[in-house]
Design a protein around this motif. Sequence first.
Motif, mmCIF file in Angstrom:
data_model
loop_
_atom_site.group_PDB
_atom_site.id
_atom_site.type_symbol
_atom_site.label_atom_id
_atom_site.label_comp_id
_atom_site.label_asym_id
_atom_site.label_seq_id
_atom_site.Cartn_x
_atom_site.Cartn_y
_atom_site.Cartn_z
ATOM 1 N N THR A 66 -37.019 -46.346 -19.154
ATOM 2 C CA THR A 66 -35.764 -46.094 -19.834
ATOM 3 C C THR A 66 -35.519 -44.595 -20.009
ATOM 4 O OG1 THR A 66 -35.705 -48.092 -20.943
ATOM 5 C CG2 THR A 66 -34.456 -46.406 -21.917
ATOM 6 N N ARG A 67 -36.685 -43.846 -20.338
ATOM 7 C CA ARG A 67 -36.654 -42.289 -20.611
ATOM 8 C C ARG A 67 -36.408 -41.653 -19.350
ATOM 9 N NH1 ARG A 67 -40.424 -38.674 -20.069
ATOM 10 N NH2 ARG A 67 -42.014 -40.263 -20.321
ATOM 11 N N LEU A 68 -37.039 -42.103 -18.191
ATOM 12 C CA LEU A 68 -36.694 -41.456 -16.768
ATOM 13 C C LEU A 68 -35.224 -41.638 -16.359
ATOM 14 C CD1 LEU A 68 -40.006 -42.165 -15.281
ATOM 15 C CD2 LEU A 68 -39.445 -39.969 -15.790
ATOM 16 N N GLU A 69 -34.779 -42.833 -16.431
ATOM 17 C CA GLU A 69 -33.509 -43.075 -16.237
ATOM 18 C C GLU A 69 -32.546 -42.487 -17.022
ATOM 19 O OE1 GLU A 69 -33.016 -47.520 -16.800
ATOM 20 O OE2 GLU A 69 -34.440 -47.908 -15.005
ATOM 21 N N PHE A 70 -32.568 -42.214 -18.354
ATOM 22 C CA PHE A 70 -31.951 -41.403 -19.017
ATOM 23 C C PHE A 70 -31.565 -39.939 -18.631
ATOM 24 C CE2 PHE A 70 -31.353 -38.767 -23.219
ATOM 25 C CZ PHE A 70 -29.884 -39.223 -23.271
ATOM 26 N N GLN A 71 -33.201 -39.421 -18.324
ATOM 27 C CA GLN A 71 -33.237 -38.143 -17.958
ATOM 28 C C GLN A 71 -32.433 -38.090 -16.901
ATOM 29 O OE1 GLN A 71 -37.453 -37.410 -17.723
ATOM 30 N NE2 GLN A 71 -37.313 -36.699 -20.041
ATOM 31 N N GLN A 72 -32.521 -38.814 -15.770
ATOM 32 C CA GLN A 72 -31.735 -38.650 -14.531
ATOM 33 C C GLN A 72 -30.452 -38.626 -14.563
ATOM 34 O OE1 GLN A 72 -33.377 -41.944 -12.093
ATOM 35 N NE2 GLN A 72 -35.320 -40.721 -11.479
ATOM 36 N N GLN A 73 -29.759 -39.678 -15.538
ATOM 37 C CA GLN A 73 -28.097 -39.752 -15.811
ATOM 38 C C GLN A 73 -27.865 -38.546 -16.409
ATOM 39 O OE1 GLN A 73 -27.869 -43.315 -18.102
ATOM 40 N NE2 GLN A 73 -27.997 -44.625 -16.305
ATOM 41 N N SER A 74 -28.750 -37.814 -17.330
ATOM 42 C CA SER A 74 -28.383 -36.711 -18.138
ATOM 43 C C SER A 74 -27.955 -35.566 -16.904
ATOM 44 C CB SER A 74 -29.512 -36.462 -19.093
ATOM 45 O OG SER A 74 -29.166 -35.030 -19.842
ATOM 46 N N LYS A 75 -29.363 -35.582 -16.163
ATOM 47 C CA LYS A 75 -29.320 -34.460 -15.044
ATOM 48 C C LYS A 75 -28.036 -34.568 -14.281
ATOM 49 C CE LYS A 75 -33.890 -33.124 -13.992
ATOM 50 N NZ LYS A 75 -34.925 -33.355 -13.112
ATOM 51 N N GLN A 77 -25.015 -35.905 -15.001
ATOM 52 C CA GLN A 77 -23.747 -35.608 -15.805
ATOM 53 C C GLN A 77 -23.710 -33.969 -15.846
ATOM 54 O OE1 GLN A 77 -24.030 -37.559 -19.424
ATOM 55 N NE2 GLN A 77 -23.517 -39.579 -18.439
ATOM 56 N N HIS A 78 -24.762 -33.273 -15.853
ATOM 57 C CA HIS A 78 -24.973 -31.933 -16.081
ATOM 58 C C HIS A 78 -24.560 -31.011 -14.627
ATOM 59 C CE1 HIS A 78 -25.797 -31.636 -20.457
ATOM 60 N NE2 HIS A 78 -26.708 -32.341 -19.997
ATOM 61 N N THR A 79 -24.884 -31.810 -13.829
ATOM 62 C CA THR A 79 -24.879 -31.223 -12.318
ATOM 63 C C THR A 79 -23.499 -31.440 -11.781
ATOM 64 O OG1 THR A 79 -25.970 -32.993 -11.441
ATOM 65 C CG2 THR A 79 -27.220 -31.060 -11.817
ATOM 66 N N GLU A 80 -22.842 -32.554 -12.056
ATOM 67 C CA GLU A 80 -21.340 -33.083 -11.490
ATOM 68 C C GLU A 80 -20.333 -32.007 -11.685
ATOM 69 O OE1 GLU A 80 -20.572 -36.901 -12.472
ATOM 70 O OE2 GLU A 80 -22.227 -37.891 -11.308
ATOM 71 N N PRO A 81 -20.132 -31.424 -12.731
ATOM 72 C CA PRO A 81 -19.061 -30.500 -13.054
ATOM 73 C C PRO A 81 -19.319 -29.110 -12.355
ATOM 74 C CG PRO A 81 -19.899 -31.389 -15.011
ATOM 75 C CD PRO A 81 -20.777 -31.928 -14.234
ATOM 76 N N HIS A 82 -20.645 -28.695 -12.107
ATOM 77 C CA HIS A 82 -20.861 -27.580 -11.174
ATOM 78 C C HIS A 82 -20.728 -27.747 -9.908
ATOM 79 C CE1 HIS A 82 -22.618 -25.472 -14.757
ATOM 80 N NE2 HIS A 82 -23.260 -26.687 -14.904
ATOM 81 N N VAL A 83 -20.800 -29.040 -9.254
ATOM 82 C CA VAL A 83 -20.657 -29.397 -7.956
ATOM 83 C C VAL A 83 -19.192 -29.305 -7.681
ATOM 84 C CG1 VAL A 83 -20.774 -31.269 -6.237
ATOM 85 C CG2 VAL A 83 -22.757 -30.953 -7.907
ATOM 86 N N GLN A 84 -18.195 -30.023 -8.478
ATOM 87 C CA GLN A 84 -16.995 -30.035 -8.225
ATOM 88 C C GLN A 84 -16.266 -28.624 -8.492
ATOM 89 O OE1 GLN A 84 -15.324 -32.701 -11.149
ATOM 90 N NE2 GLN A 84 -16.191 -34.510 -10.144
ATOM 91 N N GLY A 85 -16.758 -27.665 -9.284
ATOM 92 C CA GLY A 85 -16.395 -26.393 -9.310
ATOM 93 C C GLY A 85 -15.085 -25.956 -9.724
#
Length: 90
Positions: A66-75, A77-85
Amino acid sequence: MSGPNGDPHVPAGGSGDEDGDSFGEEEYAAINSMLDQINSCLDHLEEKNDHLHACLRELLESNRQTRLEFQQQSKQQHTEPHVQGSQPPV
């Protein structure tokens, strides 16, 4: 008071056997029965402990997943806005 070998002194004509033993067959049978009950209880506790250990290991693994899944989802979410730009983070 102790006897010459450090054994407890049993007065002559006391509650001991004719052979000098302080326990009769009934006492040994009672002690044996109590030891069997203790052994049975310890076996039961060991089984419960093994089951509890297995459950805790399963819970630990589930929490890790669960922690790994949460960390992946968190990553993500933090990288998606930077990709769209085109849109600044809110």
